[in-house]
Design an enzyme around this catalytic site. Structure first.
Site, PDB file in Angstrom:
ATOM      1  N   GLU A 163       4.643  -4.985   7.035  1.00  0.00           N
ATOM      2  CA  GLU A 163       4.224  -3.816   7.890  1.00  0.00           C
ATOM      3  C   GLU A 163       4.615  -3.650   9.084  1.00  0.00           C
ATOM      4  OE1 GLU A 163       2.781  -6.261   5.796  1.00  0.00           O
ATOM      5  OE2 GLU A 163       1.163  -5.502   4.651  1.00  0.00           O
ATOM      6  N   ALA A 166       0.882  -1.023  -0.010  1.00  0.00           N
ATOM      7  CA  ALA A 166       0.241  -0.006   0.021  1.00  0.00           C
ATOM      8  C   ALA A 166       0.816   1.287   0.071  1.00  0.00           C
ATOM      9  CB  ALA A 166      -0.794  -0.035   1.341  1.00  0.00           C
ATOM     10  N   GLU A 193      -0.614  -9.151  -0.402  1.00  0.00           N
ATOM     11  CA  GLU A 193      -1.800  -9.361  -0.329  1.00  0.00           C
ATOM     12  C   GLU A 193      -2.718  -9.529  -1.215  1.00  0.00           C
ATOM     13  OE1 GLU A 193      -1.922  -6.225   2.679  1.00  0.00           O
ATOM     14  OE2 GLU A 193      -2.664  -7.658   4.092  1.00  0.00           O
ATOM     15  N   GLY A 228       0.834  -4.929   0.797  1.00  0.00           N
ATOM     16  CA  GLY A 228      -0.516  -4.945   0.297  1.00  0.00           C
ATOM     17  C   GLY A 228      -0.339  -5.516  -1.250  1.00  0.00           C
TER      18      GLY A 228
HETATM   19  N1  CAA Z   1       4.599   3.180  -0.303  1.00  0.00           N
HETATM   20  C1  CAA Z   1       4.951   4.188  -1.351  1.00  0.00           C
HETATM   21  N2  CAA Z   1       6.177   4.425  -1.904  1.00  0.00           N
HETATM   22  C2  CAA Z   1       6.934   3.327  -1.985  1.00  0.00           C
HETATM   23  C3  CAA Z   1       6.513   2.112  -1.625  1.00  0.00           C
HETATM   24  C4  CAA Z   1       5.397   1.962  -0.735  1.00  0.00           C
HETATM   25  N3  CAA Z   1       4.949   0.981  -0.168  1.00  0.00           N
HETATM   26  N4  CAA Z   1       7.455   1.389  -1.834  1.00  0.00           N
HETATM   27  C5  CAA Z   1       8.613   2.086  -2.583  1.00  0.00           C
HETATM   28  N5  CAA Z   1       7.969   3.095  -2.678  1.00  0.00           N
HETATM   29  C6  CAA Z   1       8.863   4.315  -3.278  1.00  0.00           C
HETATM   30  C7  CAA Z   1      10.026   4.897  -2.717  1.00  0.00           C
HETATM   31  O1  CAA Z   1       9.681   5.651  -1.678  1.00  0.00           O
HETATM   32  C8  CAA Z   1      10.930   5.302  -3.525  1.00  0.00           C
HETATM   33  O2  CAA Z   1      10.466   6.662  -4.253  1.00  0.00           O
HETATM   34  P1  CAA Z   1      11.246   7.911  -4.320  1.00  0.00           P
HETATM   35  O3  CAA Z   1      12.188   7.581  -5.261  1.00  0.00           O
HETATM   36  O4  CAA Z   1      10.367   9.032  -4.454  1.00  0.00           O
HETATM   37  O5  CAA Z   1      11.839   8.176  -2.665  1.00  0.00           O
HETATM   38  C9  CAA Z   1      10.643   4.083  -5.081  1.00  0.00           C
HETATM   39  O6  CAA Z   1       9.450   3.982  -4.618  1.00  0.00           O
HETATM   40  C10 CAA Z   1      11.661   3.303  -5.040  1.00  0.00           C
HETATM   41  O7  CAA Z   1      11.876   2.737  -3.705  1.00  0.00           O
HETATM   42  P2  CAA Z   1      13.217   2.308  -3.102  1.00  0.00           P
HETATM   43  O8  CAA Z   1      13.944   3.666  -3.397  1.00  0.00           O
HETATM   44  O9  CAA Z   1      12.863   2.179  -1.632  1.00  0.00           O
HETATM   45  O10 CAA Z   1      13.851   1.088  -3.452  1.00  0.00           O
HETATM   46  P3  CAA Z   1      14.866   0.289  -3.068  1.00  0.00           P
HETATM   47  O11 CAA Z   1      15.120  -0.666  -4.184  1.00  0.00           O
HETATM   48  O12 CAA Z   1      15.866   0.877  -2.431  1.00  0.00           O
HETATM   49  O13 CAA Z   1      14.025  -0.815  -2.179  1.00  0.00           O
HETATM   50  C11 CAA Z   1      11.897  -1.891  -1.292  1.00  0.00           C
HETATM   51  C12 CAA Z   1      12.843  -1.419  -2.525  1.00  0.00           C
HETATM   52  C13 CAA Z   1      12.685  -2.614  -0.277  1.00  0.00           C
HETATM   53  C14 CAA Z   1      10.531  -2.651  -1.925  1.00  0.00           C
HETATM   54  C15 CAA Z   1      11.337  -0.654  -0.515  1.00  0.00           C
HETATM   55  O14 CAA Z   1      11.042   0.237  -1.321  1.00  0.00           O
HETATM   56  C16 CAA Z   1      10.677  -0.828   0.420  1.00  0.00           C
HETATM   57  O15 CAA Z   1      10.809  -1.294   1.680  1.00  0.00           O
HETATM   58  N6  CAA Z   1       9.198  -0.441   0.420  1.00  0.00           N
HETATM   59  C17 CAA Z   1       8.187  -0.578   1.289  1.00  0.00           C
HETATM   60  C18 CAA Z   1       7.730  -1.994   1.579  1.00  0.00           C
HETATM   61  C19 CAA Z   1       6.566  -1.746   2.787  1.00  0.00           C
HETATM   62  O16 CAA Z   1       6.797  -1.690   3.498  1.00  0.00           O
HETATM   63  N7  CAA Z   1       5.681  -2.365   2.133  1.00  0.00           N
HETATM   64  C20 CAA Z   1       4.213  -2.461   3.024  1.00  0.00           C
HETATM   65  C21 CAA Z   1       3.341  -1.207   2.888  1.00  0.00           C
HETATM   66  S1  CAA Z   1       2.218  -0.934   4.062  1.00  0.00           S
HETATM   67  C22 CAA Z   1       0.985  -1.984   3.442  1.00  0.00           C
HETATM   68  O17 CAA Z   1       0.998  -2.546   2.552  1.00  0.00           O
HETATM   69  C23 CAA Z   1      -0.285  -1.900   4.369  1.00  0.00           C
HETATM   70  C24 CAA Z   1      -1.257  -3.371   3.946  1.00  0.00           C
HETATM   71  O18 CAA Z   1      -1.511  -4.334   4.574  1.00  0.00           O
HETATM   72  C25 CAA Z   1      -2.137  -3.181   2.727  1.00  0.00           C
END
Ligand code: CAA
Length: 257
Positions: free
Chosen positions: A131, A65, A111, A108
């Site tokens: 998460e 998400a 999911e 998400g």
């Molecule tokens: N939401 C918003 N933006 C996201 C995102 C997310 N879930 N995942 C990645 N992005 C964005 C980053 O902010 C970044 O944007 P900017 O260039 O503007 O900074 C871009 O995508 C590229 O990401 P990274 O620079 O972080 O890329 P990376 O290769 O270094 O890392 C990754 C990749 C490990 C997937 C890392 O992006 C990450 O950990 N993302 C979040 C994963 C996460 O926590 N997901 C759970 C979300 S909460 C949820 O899903 C709740 C639910 O149950 C529905």
């Protein structure tokens, strides 16, 4: 259909939805989930489509998400708006739904994969429910569907540590149907979806409903549901045609009813 954050196309009775928000690793925001729901509704209503595939990019199916959209949320609005309830449109699609996953399928994104019926993973796929690392927990079915897919020990491991698992671990765990080289992902997903689409539509929809019933009910109720559904298929043209074609040693001509 024209959308901002997804692309859609139809190939041989298969409807494709491609998540297309590459700069954010296909993070699922409200607009994108709304567009997925709209595309699914259109594919659902189209009698020429027998199966839908949802996919992302090479780098990410979806990284979860949209955290930036959620960071300032507070409890009353999430409750009043029933935040994430709109995602149910994906799980409630009655036609078979195939996930074609390369790269990250996190939070998400994972999911959404868990809402799909068949999961084709590229060898680059990474699955996880991270998460817990950002102060929350899975909220779109992760704790409930993952435990049904992979069992308690693996689900607890993934949800409590937030670690990722690779495609082969996901396949061994039962989250994934098959793993293929990344270069074959779309072709394999299309082949699976076509194999489903060429069957009788009323039949594949009944099978999906019956398999999913296993997660909702006792064994005896599930078996009764299955038997009645099986019996009901004898009211269809496609049962007559399918069995006659077998006896006559020819290919069946299904009508989907
Ligand atoms: N939401 C918003 N933006 C996201 C995102 C997310 N879930 N995942 C990645 N992005 C964005 C980053 O902010 C970044 O944007 P900017 O260039 O503007 O900074 C871009 O995508 C590229 O990401 P990274 O620079 O972080 O890329 P990376 O290769 O270094 O890392 C990754 C990749 C490990 C997937 C890392 O992006 C990450 O950990 N993302 C979040 C994963 C996460 O926590 N997901 C759970 C979300 S909460 C949820 O899903 C709740 C639910 O149950 C529905």
């Amino acid at each position: 259909m024209s959308f901002e954050l997804i692309r859609t196309n139809i190939i041989d009775r298969v409807g494709w939805i491609t998540l297309d928000r590459r700069d954010a690793l296909n993070a699922l925001n409200a607009v994108m989930v709304g567009e997925i729901a709209s595309a699914l509704a259109v594919f659902s209503a189209n009698p020429d489509i027998g199966c839908v595939v949802i996919t992302g990019s090479d780098r990410a199916f979806a990284a979860g998400a949209d955290i930036k959209e959620a960071v300032d949320r507070c409890y009353p609005e999430t409750f009043l708006e029933d935040f994430l309830a709109s995602w149910d449109a994906i799980a409630s699609l009655r036609k078979p739904l195939v996930a074609a996953v390369a790269g990250y399928a996190l939070g998400g994104g994972c999911e959404v994969v868990l809402m799909c019926d068949v999961v084709i993973a590229a060898d680059t796929a990474r699955f996880g429910l991270p998460e817990v690392k950002i102060g929350v927990m899975p909220g779109a079915g992760g704790t409930q569907r993952l435990v049904r897919a992979v069992g308690k020990a693996k689900a607890m491991d993934l949800c409590l540590t937030g670690r990722m698992m690779d495609a082969s671990e996901a396949e061994l765990s039962g989250l994934v149907s098959r793993v293929v080289p990344a270069s074959n992902l779309r072709a394999e997903a299309q082949a699976v979806a076509e194999a489903i689409s060429t069957k009788s539509r009323i039949n594949t929809m009944a099978i999906k409903e019956s398999v999913n019933r296993a997660f909702e009910t006792s064994l005896s109720e599930g078996l009764l549901f299955e038997r009645r559904t099986f019996q009901s298929l004898f009211a269809t043209h496609d049962q007559k045609e399918g069995m006659a074609a077998f006896v006559e040693k020819r290919a069946p001509q299904f009508r989907g009813r």
